[in-house]
Write an enzyme that holds these catalytic residues in place. Structure first.
Site, mmCIF file in Angstrom:
data_model
loop_
_atom_site.group_PDB
_atom_site.id
_atom_site.type_symbol
_atom_site.label_atom_id
_atom_site.label_comp_id
_atom_site.label_asym_id
_atom_site.label_seq_id
_atom_site.Cartn_x
_atom_site.Cartn_y
_atom_site.Cartn_z
ATOM 1 N N GLU A 149 -105.894 21.850 3.266
ATOM 2 C CA GLU A 149 -105.817 22.314 2.140
ATOM 3 C C GLU A 149 -107.378 22.392 1.618
ATOM 4 O O GLU A 149 -108.522 21.942 0.569
ATOM 5 C CB GLU A 149 -105.327 22.237 1.110
ATOM 6 C CG GLU A 149 -103.933 22.224 0.775
ATOM 7 C CD GLU A 149 -102.921 21.409 -0.683
ATOM 8 O OE1 GLU A 149 -103.591 21.040 -1.376
ATOM 9 O OE2 GLU A 149 -102.498 22.470 -0.440
ATOM 10 N N GLU A 313 -95.802 23.424 2.943
ATOM 11 C CA GLU A 313 -95.379 22.480 1.929
ATOM 12 C C GLU A 313 -94.924 22.891 1.168
ATOM 13 O O GLU A 313 -95.105 23.863 0.632
ATOM 14 C CB GLU A 313 -96.744 21.589 0.930
ATOM 15 C CG GLU A 313 -97.153 21.117 2.929
ATOM 16 C CD GLU A 313 -98.790 19.720 1.547
ATOM 17 O OE1 GLU A 313 -98.710 20.097 0.247
ATOM 18 O OE2 GLU A 313 -99.548 19.051 2.236
#
Ligand code: GAL
Length: 679
Positions: A149, A313
């Site tokens: 991320e 995710e």
């Protein structure tokens, strides 16, 4: 895209280092027994490979990878650069990021590093290279995730290394101080630079007054920094990976040109989606009826970056950190619903976060599939059912999403809204308004980024494009829009168009600036709506269009036709919506923002056609998505409410899950999903 999954795949995020090694085998066995065939691992585990500077050991993950190889589990391996080891930041504090005031972020969290420190780049290159060398040929590996991320936690960088890199960036971009001073409008408030050494990343200033042109440039710089950090790692991985193994990173976060990063560094893009924050107790997402459907905003954006993407995710439990963020457990059915939301929008890989809830650290409330006790539960049962459903959906994998129209975006305008409150207000209102209207009306859209090299070719696919507020405009983009319209397209734009150039400076042209030859409108007056216009509106024939937030008062130029006029205030009766025919197409200029209430009529005026006419009727709370491949069409129906929903199929269809022929009225269970093949 260099990588596309050829079958729907279910994965899970797993942290071998969080559990005793004796648990690995049984965990892997249970995953496989429940339809999970890929694990993502290692993205925070630097110290397990380099416990002390220059001391490398690869036995730990080799044992795990061998076990995976043995039992048939595939692995996505993460590079560990989001969490530098304590020995590293202690010895080399220059790798740390800092607050704007210059206080260093210290060890104890994550993403406390900066992208530009030469020391950090050197140490990251080395660990990535060592890991890639050690595991690159391992048969269990199918892909690589770079870092974790990028720009999550913070997208602002103020370390000394960033200051230096920003100076170099500006020097490379502008060449001379004269060019730089002109582009950044430094004459204002005596900000003129006379030596490159005077430049730095934006720092604290009294009040909130900051140079807006510098701020946009700074965000461009942050994006460049993140991309080059990612590219550095991708180049290394590319040298060591096996043919066919993909390189990705997971996102999507602010201040990165994700399109460019994907094009230049990655084989495929993956996104992380947690729809239950729409029910968040601390209110991190927009409220209202649509709740978890807002997660689609990011899925649409992801599809624009990479039409067939992965979800690295996917939410699988209640979410929260110990100190912030609280969201409830997914209700029975919601895990599948949200997984199908991802699949409907283009995900071919869905990896749940995470296998088992961590028993230590900040994320003890970021619940996984299994709870602390590790027993089988309803969430695991849902994963298994989801995996089974995806098997039945095999023919749909790789099919294209069908949109009724496109919305245009670009990074320059988005980044300009970060500081410019006037711009942000209209941008945000229309972004939310269009999403809500199109979700309620079943008018799915794609996003096209006009600043990307493939924009012209992409635009041709849509009969109608909406560019809500192209505040910043340049001649190249104006020409591209003109060509699109002249070829038969319809362009719909909103207020505040064309009054800035790409530096963020205002142009001394009648508005909408470079777009005036397209719109044949002149904006001679404009205003925020105030207490004097409590319910600002315009009328188009019999239709009342609300026109809140901002009103451009339009004057039609030669050849243009007024479609709607304002209904109140000192500009009552003046044009609010103007149409201009150009070549084979049309341009519609709307003087306000797009809202959930006015957008349906404005989109209809632009010629957006209902996509599901003759196919299905459904209440607003059921999302409809159409996918097409090789002349075949599939319809996804997703019920977001806790109550049953009645839908009507107008054409014969066949359930992908049961094979049953379906037509007419059918009832979806609470949070139920259905995918049918259309005849
Ligand atoms: C994601 C992140 C994961 C985990 C999760 C919960 O943003 O990639 O590592 O932290 O959120 O916070």
């Amino acid at each position: 895209m260099a990588h596309q999954w050829n079958r729907y795949t279910v994965g899970v995020c797993y942290y071998p280092e969080h559990w005793p090694e004796e648990m690995w085998q049984e965990d892997l066995r249970r995953m496989l027994a429940n339809g999970i065939t890929v694990v993502r691992i290692a993205e925070f585990a630097w110290s397990l490979c380099e416990p002390r500077e220059g001391e490398f050991t690869f036995d730990y993950f080799r044992r795990f990878l061998d076990l995976c190889g043995h039992c048939g589990m595939k692995v996505i391996f993460g590079t560990p650069t989001a969490t530098p080891p304590a020995w590293l930041t202690h010895k080399y504090p220059e790798v740390l990021n800092s607050t704007m005031e210059g206080t260093l972020y210290r060890h104890g969290g994550r993403r406390h590093y900066n992208y530009n420190s030469p020391t950090y780049r050197r140490l990251c290159s080395r660990i990535v290279e060592k890991i890639a060398e050690a595991y690159g040929q391992h048969p269990a590996i199918v892909g690589w995730q770079i870092d974790n991320e990028l720009n999550c936690e913070t997208d602002e960088f103020y370390s000394q290394a960033d200051g230096e890199a920003f100076r170099q960036y500006l020097r490379k971009k502008f060449g001379t101080l004269e060019n730089l001073n002109r582009a950044l409008g430094t004459t204002f408030w005596n900000q003129t630079y006379t030596d490159w050494a005077e430049l730095d990343v934006p720092r604290l200033t009294p009040g909130t007054g900051r140079n807006p042109h510098m701020m946009v440039e700074y965000i461009r710089f942050v994006s460049e920094s993140a991309i080059s950090f990612c590219e550095m790692q991708a180049a290394i991985l590319r040298r060591y990976r096996k043919p066919g193994d993909f390189i990705t990173t997971n996102g999507l976060f602010a201040s990165i040109d994700n399109h460019r990063m994907t094009r230049e560094a990655l084989d495929v893009y993956t996104h992380d989606t947690y729809p239950n924050f729409a029910y968040g107790l601390d209110n991190v997402s927009p409220e209202g009826d649509l709740r978890d459907r807002w997660a689609a905003l990011k899925l649409i954006q992801t599809r624009s970056i990479c039409p067939h993407f992965g979800i690295m995710e996917q939410q699988s439990g209640a979410n929260g950190w110990v100190n912030r963020l609280e969201a409830p457990a997914p209700r029975p059915g919601q895990m599948i619903l949200w997984g199908m939301q991802s699949v409907a929008h283009g995900a071919d890989y869905v990896s749940f976060f995470r296998w088992r809830t961590c028993t230590m650290g900040t994320e003890i409330y970021w619940h996984g599939i299994l709870d602390y006790d590790s027993r089988d539960n309803r969430k695991l049962a849902e994963v298994k059912r989801f995996a089974g459903m995806l098997e039945k959906l095999a023919p749909v994998c790789g099919a294209d999403y069908t949109a009724a129209f496109a919305i245009l975006e670009d990074y320059d305008n988005e980044w300009d809204t970060r500081l410019d409150a006037w711009h942000r207000r209209v941008y945000q209102a229309s972004k939310d308004g269009l999403f809500e209207a199109t979700a309620r009306e079943h008018l799915p859209y794609d996003l096209v980024y006009i600043d990307q090299p493939d924009a012209a070719e992409k635009l041709q696919r849509y009969p109608v494009v909406v560019y809500p507020h192209p505040v910043m405009m340049d001649q190249r983009r104006a020409d591209l829009l003109r060509a699109y319209v002249e070829n038969g397209g319809t362009l719909l734009i909103g207020c505040r168009s064309g009054y800035k150039d790409l530096t963020g400076q205002c142009v001394m042209l009648p508005q909408p600036g470079l777009l005036q030859p397209l719109t044949a409108t002149d904006v001679r007056d404009f205003t925020f709506t105030t207490f004097a216009e409590p319910e600002s509106f315009a009328t188009m024939g019999e239709t009342r269009l609300e026109s809140p937030v901002f009103n451009d008062i339009l004057t039609p130029l030669e050849g243009a036709q007024v479609l709607a006029t304002y209904g109140e205030s000192y500009y009552k009766g003046q044009a609010a919506l103007v149409e201009n025919r150009l070549g084979k197409g049309r341009v519609l200029h709307w003087g306000s923002v797009f809202t959930a209430k006015n957008a349906p009529a404005l989109l209809a005026a632009a010629g957006v056609k209902p996509l599901f006419a003759g196919i299905a009727d459904a209440p607003w709370s059921v999302e409809l998505a159409l996918r097409e491949k090789d002349g075949k069409r599939w319809l996804f129906l997703l019920n977001y409410l806790a109550a049953e929903a009645d839908v009507t199929l107008h054409a014969p269809a066949r359930s992908m899950e049961t094979g049953e022929a379906l037509s007419g009225r059918i009832t979806l269970p609470p949070y139920g999903t259905l995918v049918v093949e259309l005849d």
